[in-house]
Design a protein around this motif. Structure first.
Motif, PDB file in Angstrom:
ATOM      1  N   HIS A   1       0.853  -1.182   0.000  1.00 15.64           N
ATOM      2  CA  HIS A   1       0.000   0.000   0.000  1.00 15.64           C
ATOM      3  C   HIS A   1       0.894   1.240   0.000  1.00 15.64           C
ATOM      4  O   HIS A   1       1.676   1.450   0.934  1.00 15.64           O
ATOM      5  CB  HIS A   1      -0.926  -0.007   1.209  1.00 15.64           C
ATOM      6  N   LEU A   2       0.764   2.038  -1.059  1.00 13.21           N
ATOM      7  CA  LEU A   2       1.640   3.185  -1.278  1.00 13.21           C
ATOM      8  C   LEU A   2       0.964   4.469  -0.814  1.00 13.21           C
ATOM      9  O   LEU A   2      -0.207   4.734  -1.144  1.00 13.21           O
ATOM     10  CB  LEU A   2       1.989   3.320  -2.766  1.00 13.21           C
ATOM     11  N   LEU A   3       1.685   5.264  -0.044  1.00 12.89           N
ATOM     12  CA  LEU A   3       1.240   6.594   0.365  1.00 12.89           C
ATOM     13  C   LEU A   3       2.104   7.609  -0.365  1.00 12.89           C
ATOM     14  O   LEU A   3       3.252   7.865   0.035  1.00 12.89           O
ATOM     15  CB  LEU A   3       1.369   6.759   1.882  1.00 12.89           C
ATOM     16  N   PRO A   4       1.602   8.209  -1.452  1.00  9.23           N
ATOM     17  CA  PRO A   4       2.432   9.102  -2.267  1.00  9.23           C
ATOM     18  C   PRO A   4       2.545  10.500  -1.662  1.00  9.23           C
ATOM     19  O   PRO A   4       1.664  10.958  -0.924  1.00  9.23           O
ATOM     20  CB  PRO A   4       1.693   9.142  -3.607  1.00  9.23           C
ATOM     21  N   HIS A   5       3.618  11.135  -1.994  1.00 13.38           N
ATOM     22  CA  HIS A   5       3.851  12.535  -1.617  1.00 13.38           C
ATOM     23  C   HIS A   5       4.299  13.272  -2.882  1.00 13.38           C
ATOM     24  O   HIS A   5       5.297  12.902  -3.507  1.00 13.38           O
ATOM     25  CB  HIS A   5       4.924  12.638  -0.533  1.00 13.38           C
ATOM     26  N   MET A   6       3.560  14.333  -3.256  1.00 15.19           N
ATOM     27  CA  MET A   6       3.814  15.036  -4.508  1.00 15.19           C
ATOM     28  C   MET A   6       4.397  16.416  -4.205  1.00 15.19           C
ATOM     29  O   MET A   6       3.832  17.192  -3.426  1.00 15.19           O
ATOM     30  CB  MET A   6       2.525  15.183  -5.316  1.00 15.19           C
ATOM     31  N   ARG A   7       5.509  16.705  -4.853  1.00 11.89           N
ATOM     32  CA  ARG A   7       6.162  18.018  -4.709  1.00 11.89           C
ATOM     33  C   ARG A   7       6.175  18.690  -6.077  1.00 11.89           C
ATOM     34  O   ARG A   7       6.786  18.199  -7.020  1.00 11.89           O
ATOM     35  CB  ARG A   7       7.583  17.848  -4.179  1.00 11.89           C
ATOM     36  N   TRP A   8       5.490  19.834  -6.170  1.00 13.66           N
ATOM     37  CA  TRP A   8       5.361  20.559  -7.428  1.00 13.66           C
ATOM     38  C   TRP A   8       6.188  21.834  -7.369  1.00 13.66           C
ATOM     39  O   TRP A   8       6.261  22.494  -6.329  1.00 13.66           O
ATOM     40  CB  TRP A   8       3.897  20.915  -7.690  1.00 13.66           C
ATOM     41  N   SER A   9       6.798  22.211  -8.499  1.00 14.79           N
ATOM     42  CA  SER A   9       7.594  23.443  -8.556  1.00 14.79           C
ATOM     43  C   SER A   9       7.527  24.030  -9.962  1.00 14.79           C
ATOM     44  O   SER A   9       7.316  23.312 -10.950  1.00 14.79           O
ATOM     45  CB  SER A   9       9.050  23.173  -8.153  1.00 14.79           C
ATOM     46  N   SER A  10       7.722  25.348 -10.028  1.00 20.55           N
ATOM     47  CA  SER A  10       7.734  26.043 -11.318  1.00 20.55           C
ATOM     48  C   SER A  10       8.397  27.393 -11.143  1.00 20.55           C
ATOM     49  O   SER A  10       8.239  28.052 -10.107  1.00 20.55           O
ATOM     50  CB  SER A  10       6.310  26.227 -11.853  1.00 20.55           C
ATOM     51  N   THR A  11       9.140  27.804 -12.156  1.00 23.80           N
ATOM     52  CA  THR A  11       9.768  29.135 -12.165  1.00 23.80           C
ATOM     53  C   THR A  11       8.991  30.116 -13.023  1.00 23.80           C
ATOM     54  O   THR A  11       9.429  31.253 -13.200  1.00 23.80           O
ATOM     55  CB  THR A  11      11.205  29.023 -12.694  1.00 23.80           C
TER      56      THR A  11
END
Length: 295
Positions: free
Chosen positions: A61-71
């Motif tokens: 069972h996977l617990l994802p963590h999403m990190r988003w970035s943009s310049t």
């Protein structure tokens, strides 16, 4: 001549017009002068992502963590656009993780977690209407609940055995220290000097009753077994002495007699065995019902 100067002037004016003087170039832009990226981390509030383990019986069972970035956009815009892309990113996480977990043992979620995060690497990018968005996911992996319930009794048993082992070692160390202390107390009170092997051997069962009930029972049983065996061996030596005397082998008889005397003293068959050391002279008096023969 004036016409010639006029021509040169016209040429100079033309040159200056086609090559205007500009300000000196500015210093190159460094990395610190670039726009710092906007970073957003959206919480995951859905159900864990299931990925089959090796054998297709249990799942991770996977617990994802999403990190988003943009310049190229503000944090508010990035949060809005990342929310629209989150579902597609989770599908990509599941697709990449699935190929990894098929080769991982169901009982090794930590190993599966390491391999999945290695597969996800530095993530990927999306070209959005507002600009380029970078997504860098990672996962935490939990074991299949049904497998966890199956393994729980065994893990609890292992924990109990380790605890009992540690407690037993501590108890043994404390028992040894207390027995040693009590024997020294008895030796000082009886003014018997140092404790040799014979004294220690016979004091331990008695001192054990002051220290630990189970230890006292064990040492008492050892004392009884040793005592019965001692009497048998002493009787054998006594018989050997008499047999050798009857056939005239007095040197052998004397040797057996000395062995019997020393053995009786060492094993505590004499009332004074714990006080007096073994004598070189053969025993001539009965020792607790076992008489030593004279040479």
């Amino acid at each position: 001549m004036s016409s010639r100067r006029g021509l040169l002037a016209r040429l100079r004016d033309w040159w200056n017009a086609s090559h205007p003087v500009t300000d000196p170039p500015s210093a190159p832009v460094t990395a610190t002068a670039l726009q710092s990226p906007a970073i957003v981390e959206l919480p995951f509030d859905g159900k864990p992502l299931p990925c089959v383990a090796r054998g297709d019986v249990f799942e991770f069972h996977l617990l994802p963590h999403m990190r988003w970035s943009s310049t190229e956009m503000s944090s508010a815009t990035l949060r809005e656009r990342a929310g629209l892309l989150q579902e597609a990113a989770l599908v990509e996480v599941l697709r990449r993780a699935w190929t990894v977990t098929r080769g991982c043992e169901a009982g090794d979620p930590a190993g599966a977690e390491t391999q999945i995060n290695r597969e996800l690497g530095d993530g990927w990018c999306y070209t959005d209407d507002e600009g380029l968005i970078s997504c860098r996911p990672s996962v935490r992996v939990r074991i299949d609940p049904s497998l966890r319930d199956h393994l729980r009794p065994f893990v609890l048993s292992e924990v109990s055995m380790r605890s009992e082992h540690g407690n037993a070692l501590l108890r043994a160390a404390q028992t040894e220290a207390l027995v040693e202390e009590w024997m020294q107390v008895i030796a000082r009170l009886e003014m018997s000097g140092g404790l040799g092997p014979a004294q220690r051997q016979f004091l331990v069962p008695f001192v054990a009753t002051l220290v630990d009930r189970d230890f006292a029972a064990a040492t008492g049983a050892l004392r009884d077994a040793r005592g019965s065996g001692t009497l048998v061996l002493a009787e054998f030596l006594k018989t050997a002495v008499g047999n050798h005397e009857r056939i005239g082998l007095f040197e052998y008889a004397n040797a057996y007699d000395k062995a019997l005397s020393g053995f009786c003293v060492q094993m505590g068959l004499s009332p004074y065995a714990m006080v007096f050391p073994p004598s070189d002279e053969p025993a001539s008096a009965p020792v607790n019902g076992v008489a030593g023969a004279t040479s």
